[in-house]
Structures are given as C-alpha cells and as structure tokens.
Design a protein around this motif. Structure first.
Motif, PDB file in Angstrom:
ATOM      1  N   ALA A  40      25.398  61.276  31.352  1.00  0.00           N
ATOM      2  CA  ALA A  40      26.355  60.579  30.599  1.00  0.00           C
ATOM      3  C   ALA A  40      26.989  59.724  32.301  1.00  0.00           C
ATOM      4  CB  ALA A  40      27.423  62.229  30.991  1.00  0.00           C
ATOM      5  N   VAL A  41      26.760  59.485  32.862  1.00  0.00           N
ATOM      6  CA  VAL A  41      26.914  58.809  33.626  1.00  0.00           C
ATOM      7  C   VAL A  41      26.467  57.571  33.990  1.00  0.00           C
ATOM      8  CG1 VAL A  41      28.307  57.875  36.414  1.00  0.00           C
ATOM      9  CG2 VAL A  41      28.959  60.277  35.047  1.00  0.00           C
ATOM     10  N   GLY A  42      25.684  57.663  34.166  1.00  0.00           N
ATOM     11  CA  GLY A  42      24.362  56.828  33.843  1.00  0.00           C
ATOM     12  C   GLY A  42      24.581  55.491  32.459  1.00  0.00           C
ATOM     13  N   ALA A  43      24.590  56.331  31.526  1.00  0.00           N
ATOM     14  CA  ALA A  43      24.429  55.958  30.323  1.00  0.00           C
ATOM     15  C   ALA A  43      26.079  55.012  30.359  1.00  0.00           C
ATOM     16  CB  ALA A  43      24.377  56.746  28.668  1.00  0.00           C
ATOM     17  N   ALA A  44      27.246  55.644  30.458  1.00  0.00           N
ATOM     18  CA  ALA A  44      28.461  55.172  30.302  1.00  0.00           C
ATOM     19  C   ALA A  44      28.329  53.558  30.933  1.00  0.00           C
ATOM     20  CB  ALA A  44      29.729  55.898  31.333  1.00  0.00           C
ATOM     21  N   ILE A  45      27.922  53.768  32.037  1.00  0.00           N
ATOM     22  CA  ILE A  45      27.942  52.025  32.807  1.00  0.00           C
ATOM     23  C   ILE A  45      26.736  51.076  32.339  1.00  0.00           C
ATOM     24  CG2 ILE A  45      27.164  51.318  35.391  1.00  0.00           C
ATOM     25  CD1 ILE A  45      28.088  54.161  36.999  1.00  0.00           C
ATOM     26  N   GLY A  46      26.121  52.239  32.013  1.00  0.00           N
ATOM     27  CA  GLY A  46      24.660  51.438  30.923  1.00  0.00           C
ATOM     28  C   GLY A  46      25.486  50.692  29.511  1.00  0.00           C
ATOM     29  N   GLY A  47      26.061  51.474  29.461  1.00  0.00           N
ATOM     30  CA  GLY A  47      27.025  50.897  27.919  1.00  0.00           C
ATOM     31  C   GLY A  47      28.028  49.579  28.607  1.00  0.00           C
ATOM     32  N   ALA A  48      28.477  50.398  29.762  1.00  0.00           N
ATOM     33  CA  ALA A  48      29.838  48.998  29.429  1.00  0.00           C
ATOM     34  C   ALA A  48      29.317  47.353  30.003  1.00  0.00           C
ATOM     35  CB  ALA A  48      30.533  49.302  30.931  1.00  0.00           C
ATOM     36  N   ALA A  49      28.101  48.080  30.888  1.00  0.00           N
ATOM     37  CA  ALA A  49      27.322  46.807  31.108  1.00  0.00           C
ATOM     38  C   ALA A  49      27.148  46.103  30.030  1.00  0.00           C
ATOM     39  CB  ALA A  49      26.186  46.798  31.968  1.00  0.00           C
ATOM     40  N   GLY A  50      25.992  46.532  28.848  1.00  0.00           N
ATOM     41  CA  GLY A  50      25.676  45.715  27.895  1.00  0.00           C
ATOM     42  C   GLY A  50      26.585  45.171  26.752  1.00  0.00           C
TER      43      GLY A  50
END
Length: 385
Positions: free
Chosen positions: A257-267
């Motif tokens: 969840a944390v990794g996906a959230a950071i990846g989504g923000a970068a996207g």
C-alpha cells in the motif's frame, strides 16, 4: 572507495543533508552552466520523478524484500487518475473544483494538490487488491504473479475504449492535455506564479523537489519505525519474523500500500509534466529500469536509491545520446549509440553484481553483513591452508 567512505562517514549527517539540499535547490541556477545538451531542465525533472518512483519500489523490494516486477501498474494508475480528474476527457460533464482550468472547458477539473492525494489513495487501494491474492506466494512465484499483473493492467487500459460501450481510457490514443497546476494561496507569494504553465519548468522542478523531500522523510521515518523494522525482519527471515509475532500478511500489505501510494503520486506528477497520458509509456521495461535503479543505488538505502535513479534516468534520457554524439564527433564515426541502451544497462548490472552487488551506496546493515561474510571467508581460507 574505502577512503571515500571513511571521509563521508566523518561528515555529520545534518551537514551532508544540508549540502545535498542546497545543491538540489540551486540546480535551476547551475543547469545553464552545463547547457541544454548535457543537463536539460526537463531531464532534471524526470530524474526527480523517477527518484520518487524508485523510493516507492524501495519500500516493497528494499525494505520488505518482496520482488515486484509489475510495479509500473501503480505509476499507470496514478497517471490515469490525474488524466481523468484534470482534463476534458469526460466532456459529458462540467465540474470544476479549485482548478486552474478555464470554467468554460467541459470535463472534470480538480486541483492538482487534491488529485495527487486521490491518486495516491487510489493506487494504495489497488496495491492492497493486488497484494491480497499474491502475497501468500514467495520469491520467484511472487515475481511471476506480479509480472502478470504488470502486463494485464496495461492491456486492460489499451482496450479500455470500448468496455460496455463506455470509453474509459481512450485506448492507445491516450488522454490529454492535462490541466496546468494551480498554486492556490501559494500563488499570492512573491515570485510564485498563480498558474504553472506547461513551459514553466523551474517552478515545476521545485514542486516535485518538495514532494520528493516529503517522500524521503516518510521513507526514512518508516525505516526506523515499528513497521519498518517488521518489514526488515520479514526480508531477513520470514519464518523467524512470524515466530516473533510479526503479522506477515498485514505487514506485507502495508508495504504494498505504501509503495503503491508513492508510485501513484509519482505517476500523477509525470502526467502533469508530460501533459498527456498514453498506455504505450507503461511497458514491462519501465518496471525493469526502475528496479535497476534500486539495485544499482543500493537496496534499502534511501540515498542510494535516489542516486541510482538520478544516474540511470539521466543516462537514459540524455547521457547516452550525448556520449554517442561526443564519440562520433571526436572520431568521425556514425554509430547510433542509443540503440545499445539495454546492452549498456545489462553490462552495468553485470558489473554491479560482480563488484558492487549491494549497490553504489549499500545500507549500513548490508555493509556489516558483507564485512562479516568476508571475515568468515578469510578464516575458512586460512584454516583450509
């Protein structure tokens, strides 16, 4: 290398961080010295975006030790969330909320500062959804399943222009243009524009730099917190961690969840930087390049991951082309050096695995482990002699 590590180790942490921060803030002033050939501001922005994206993957792979080969899916989710909420794609409606877009433009137009939060949460939810059926697997099986999800989602998006007669993704045409960034109350400050135009790269750089600093802080705090220690315990020995009372499934899902959230923000920031979103950008090689950034920089080391991401992104977007042009102009050749991009990446990875398998800046724990292994190997050699 040992002398350099000793020298760096003698510098106080706050002094090193302050020096790096001052350099990063001054980059737009330093950049003209190198020129637009070797260090264009657009490449600098992409380097920071990739560094943020790599920080998210570092949480999953570097902290929790879960090999994810489909991490590009979360970058895609963040980018398309931004495109849906910051463009005229859904022209059937006309909804504006704190947006920099003109009121007469149809579609959904929401402030970037809200969209990046929504995109991060959206990606985190998908991280949990993907993680629930896959995180019961281990090692190679987990890698294969995540690779499958990383390939399935782009295919869904590529064919998402006719789901039940409803156009959700616009297929391979993509979605664009994405709205400019409105600065809101920050626009009232001196030297801060009210709206960041598509060509105002300096302000855009400072925005992603501020977001990067936020995610660096989050990564460092998680690393030393209870959750971070649980991730490291799972990475080192999953059975021992479970016997010590670490809830394996819940802890792994938290890393996803944390990794996906950071990846989504970068996207999201990638979408507003490029100005459009196209599914052909989010390929399998995207995930591999970001994984290479984490490995080359140093698994589990935030600063190493940032260094690896910056170097590989620069090499990918600008460095390889300029090196090729320099070689051709100096020796009178006409080699198309960028064609050998993946050959160069492969050689770099082979070199790293042979001589720097813990990365350019390995985590302190890994350095100690390697030192102990080296001492044990020496003892074994001496006893055998």
């Amino acid at each position: 290398m040992a002398a350099l590590r000793k020298l760096l180790g003698s510098v106080p942490a706050w002094a090193g961080i302050s020096l790096v921060a001052a350099f990063m803030i001054a980059v737009p002033k330093i950049q003209p010295i190198f020129g637009d050939d070797w260090l264009p501001i657009t490449t600098v922005i992409l380097c920071v975006i990739y560094a943020v994206f790599a920080l998210g993957l570092n949480v999953v792979v570097g902290y929790a030790g879960l090999l994810d080969l489909g991490y590009v899916a979360f970058f895609l989710i963040g980018a398309y969330t931004a495109a849906w909420l910051m463009s005229d794609f859904f022209y059937q409606t006309n909804f504006h909320f704190l947006s920099a877009s003109l009121p007469a433009v149809f579609g959904i137009h929401i402030s970037f500062w809200l969209v990046i939060i929504v995109a991060a949460l959206h990606a985190a939810v998908w991280g949990v959804i993907i993680g629930v059926p896959t995180l019961r697997l281990k090692s190679d099986y987990l890698a294969i399943v995540t690779l499958g999800f990383g390939e399935i989602l782009p295919q869904v998006v590529r064919n998402g222009n006719g789901i039940g007669g409803f156009n959700l993704t616009n297929g391979t045409i993509g979605i664009g243009p994405v709205d400019p960034v409105g600065m809101g109350i920050l626009g009232r400050l001196p030297l801060v524009p009210h709206t960041v135009s598509p060509f105002d790269f300096t302000v855009r750089y400072y925005i992603i730099l501020a977001l990067g600093a936020l995610f660096i802080f989050v990564s460092l705090r998680l690393r030393v917190g209870k959750l971070g220690r649980a991730w490291l315990a799972i990475r080192e020995d999953e059975l021992a961690a479970s016997l010590m009372g670490v809830p394996l499934m819940r802890t792994k899902l938290a890393s996803y969840a944390v990794g996906a959230a950071i990846g989504g923000a970068a996207g999201t920031f990638y979408a507003i930087t490029v100005g459009t979103v196209n599914v052909d950008t989010f390929t399998f090689q995207f995930s591999i390049i970001v994984l290479a950034m984490v490995i080359v920089g140093g698994l589990g080391n935030v600063w190493g991951v940032i260094l690896g991401a910056a170097l590989i992104a620069w090499f990918n977007f600008t460095g390889l082309t300029q090196i090729g042009n320099t070689i051709n102009s100096r020796f009178g050749t006409s080699y198309d050096i960028p064609r050998y991009q993946f050959l160069c990446f492969g050689l770099v990875l082979v070199f790293m695995m042979l001589y720097r398998r813990d990365g350019l800046l390995p985590a302190a724990r890994q350095r100690k482990v390697r030192a102990v292994e080296s001492e044990l190997a020496k003892v074994g050699t001496e006893e055998g002699a």
